[in-house]
Design an enzyme around this catalytic site. Structure first.
Site, PDB file in Angstrom:
ATOM      1  N   LYS A  37     187.247  73.767 106.096  1.00  0.00           N
ATOM      2  CA  LYS A  37     186.983  73.466 104.513  1.00  0.00           C
ATOM      3  C   LYS A  37     187.568  74.261 103.809  1.00  0.00           C
ATOM      4  O   LYS A  37     187.999  75.496 103.842  1.00  0.00           O
ATOM      5  CB  LYS A  37     185.806  72.728 104.006  1.00  0.00           C
ATOM      6  CG  LYS A  37     184.799  74.286 104.002  1.00  0.00           C
ATOM      7  CD  LYS A  37     183.424  73.556 103.940  1.00  0.00           C
ATOM      8  CE  LYS A  37     181.890  74.790 104.228  1.00  0.00           C
ATOM      9  NZ  LYS A  37     180.623  74.421 104.366  1.00  0.00           N
ATOM     10  N   TYR A 262     195.840  98.336  81.404  1.00  0.00           N
ATOM     11  CA  TYR A 262     195.619  97.234  80.215  1.00  0.00           C
ATOM     12  C   TYR A 262     193.861  98.257  79.514  1.00  0.00           C
ATOM     13  O   TYR A 262     193.432  98.695  80.702  1.00  0.00           O
ATOM     14  CB  TYR A 262     195.235  95.760  80.350  1.00  0.00           C
ATOM     15  CG  TYR A 262     196.418  95.346  80.251  1.00  0.00           C
ATOM     16  CD1 TYR A 262     196.951  94.846  79.322  1.00  0.00           C
ATOM     17  CD2 TYR A 262     196.169  93.933  81.726  1.00  0.00           C
ATOM     18  CE1 TYR A 262     198.048  93.995  79.110  1.00  0.00           C
ATOM     19  CE2 TYR A 262     197.012  93.062  81.963  1.00  0.00           C
ATOM     20  CZ  TYR A 262     197.947  93.523  80.538  1.00  0.00           C
ATOM     21  OH  TYR A 262     198.903  92.196  80.778  1.00  0.00           O
TER      22      TYR A 262
HETATM   23  C1  LIG Z   1     180.625  75.095 105.543  1.00  0.00           C
HETATM   24  C2  LIG Z   1     179.497  74.054 106.390  1.00  0.00           C
HETATM   25  C3  LIG Z   1     178.895  74.879 107.451  1.00  0.00           C
HETATM   26  C4  LIG Z   1     179.766  76.272 108.102  1.00  0.00           C
HETATM   27  O1  LIG Z   1     178.676  77.342 107.752  1.00  0.00           O
HETATM   28  P1  LIG Z   1     179.453  78.993 108.371  1.00  0.00           P
HETATM   29  O2  LIG Z   1     178.210  79.134 107.769  1.00  0.00           O
HETATM   30  O3  LIG Z   1     180.709  78.465 107.683  1.00  0.00           O
HETATM   31  O4  LIG Z   1     179.042  78.680 109.556  1.00  0.00           O
HETATM   32  C5  LIG Z   1     177.931  73.834 108.670  1.00  0.00           C
HETATM   33  N1  LIG Z   1     177.669  72.861 107.865  1.00  0.00           N
HETATM   34  C6  LIG Z   1     177.795  72.556 106.450  1.00  0.00           C
HETATM   35  C7  LIG Z   1     177.237  70.911 106.432  1.00  0.00           C
HETATM   36  C8  LIG Z   1     178.934  73.218 105.489  1.00  0.00           C
HETATM   37  O5  LIG Z   1     178.490  72.949 104.486  1.00  0.00           O
END
Ligand SMILES: *Cc1c(COP(=O)(O)O)cnc(C)c1O
Length: 366
Positions: A37, A262
């Site tokens: 993601k 700035y």
């Molecule tokens: C983002 C997510 C993961 C991955 O988590 P990590 O700590 O990056 O391994 C796993 N399960 C769900 C439901 C998530 O939203």
């Protein structure tokens, strides 16, 4: 040579190393879901997916669009969409993506769509809330879920899952074990009444590290793939995957009393050599890293960011560094440096990585 000088290099060998590192902690039969993601945690989801696709069983994305991008790039692996929305259902199905059904609102909407389409045994995933209180059904919803599922052969539950709230925090061990036990109990109820046994999974990266026994049928690894184990020890075993590079655009020699940037935030107390780098807060370099809170490496030496971070640029102090315009700048190339930045920004590496804007060119190193 491309025309971008600021590039984020994605290390494919690092990704594969990290994948193998987590796989070695698991039973050979445990399936592996790679979380890609948020553009593969700020890297490049399609490229990451292509690099690991032969070695994983599933991908997960947060939103439907992210899954569509993978499908359009030819990724054939099953893709779990963790947070689908009702208006996306037709597109999701059209691209063969598998929804997480986390509430009656989306569950009912999906069943209705599946009935009308009609779909046959379409793979769906049911999520239970065990304490994160973010997404998911309550344990007490089991009888209603079962009753609705029994009336439909339009969908087939591919997996039942939950998500841990504090898997990296060993002071929350009791809470986490409770989550795992409650999940196992809910699964038992589902199995008893469903008539078949979907896959079950609850562990994220730190879950795999700290609660390996609860690996069930599959694990969902995100940040670990990208080099972070949420503990010094674990991270030391992993390889960095994100290297952010740029160049020196211009060098200025300024005199005592003159200022840089700035609001004149840096005031030279002595003759100072300053280098301007084409990366700024619009690229994900937080303004909090200005005023010497952050640094980059030039010719292997640390150069502190002076003054305020601009939208498209930073200025760094290179008084003591032998360098010239056009020289390479390493914004970061190691997890420790990313952790340091996160610390200075009062955040976690997840946010530093996912905050790298799409303006930065991505380049895969094979
Ligand atoms: C983002 C997510 C993961 C991955 O988590 P990590 O700590 O990056 O391994 C796993 N399960 C769900 C439901 C998530 O939203």
């Amino acid at each position: 040579m491309n025309n971008h000088v600021t590039v984020l290099e994605i290390d494919s060998n690092g990704l594969l190393h990290n994948l193998n590192y987590f796989k070695q902690k698991l039973q050979p039969t445990t399936k592996f879901l790679a979380v890609v993601k948020a553009f593969g945690y700020g890297s490049e989801a399609v490229e990451v997916a292509k690099i690991v696709q032969e070695k994983v069983d599933y991908f997960a994305v947060a939103y439907t669009d992210e899954g569509i991008a993978l499908r359009e790039a030819g990724i054939k692996t099953p893709i779990l969409v963790l947070h689908p929305q009702i208006p996306n259902i037709p597109l999701l199905v059209q691209h063969g993506l598998e929804p997480n059904l986390y509430s009656f609102k989306i569950f009912d909407a999906f069943l209705k769509y599946a009935d009308e389409a009609p779909l046959m045994n379409y793979p769906v995933h049911i999520k239970f809330n065990t304490g994160l209180n973010r997404l998911g059904f309550w344990h007490t919803d089991v009888p209603t879920i079962i009753a609705e599922l029994k009336q439909s052969n339009n969908v087939k539950v591919q997996s039942i899952f939950s998500h841990l709230a504090a898997s990296e925090d060993l002071s929350e061990q009791e809470f986490t074990v409770n989550q795992i036990n409650n999940f196992a109990y809910t699964v038992k109820q589902m199995y008893e009444h469903l008539g078949y046994e979907p896959m079950i999974h609850i562990l994220n990266t730190s879950g795999v590290v700290n609660y390996t026994k609860a690996q069930f049928d599959m694990v969902r690894v995100g940040v670990g793939l990208y080099g972070f184990g949420n503990s010094e020890q674990e991270t030391a075993q992993l390889k960095n995957t994100h290297t952010l590079k740029s160049i020196i655009s211009q060098i200025h020699i300024i005199q005592p009393g003159e200022t840089v940037g700035y609001n004149r935030a840096f005031v030279a107390s002595k003759e100072t050599k300053s280098a301007t780098i084409p990366i700024g807060h619009a690229d994900g370099i937080s303004r909090r890293l200005g005023k010497k809170n952050g640094f980059v490496f030039i010719n292997n030496q640390p150069a502190p960011i002076i003054g305020n971070v601009c939208m498209d640029m930073i200025m760094v102090d290179v008084t003591k560094i032998d360098c010239k315009e056009g020289d390479e700048v390493i914004v970061f190339n190691h997890q420790q440096h990313i952790e340091y930045m996160a610390h200075k920004c009062e955040t976690i590496p997840y946010e530093i990585l996912t905050g790298l804007s799409q303006r930065i060119k991505r380049l895969v190193k094979r």
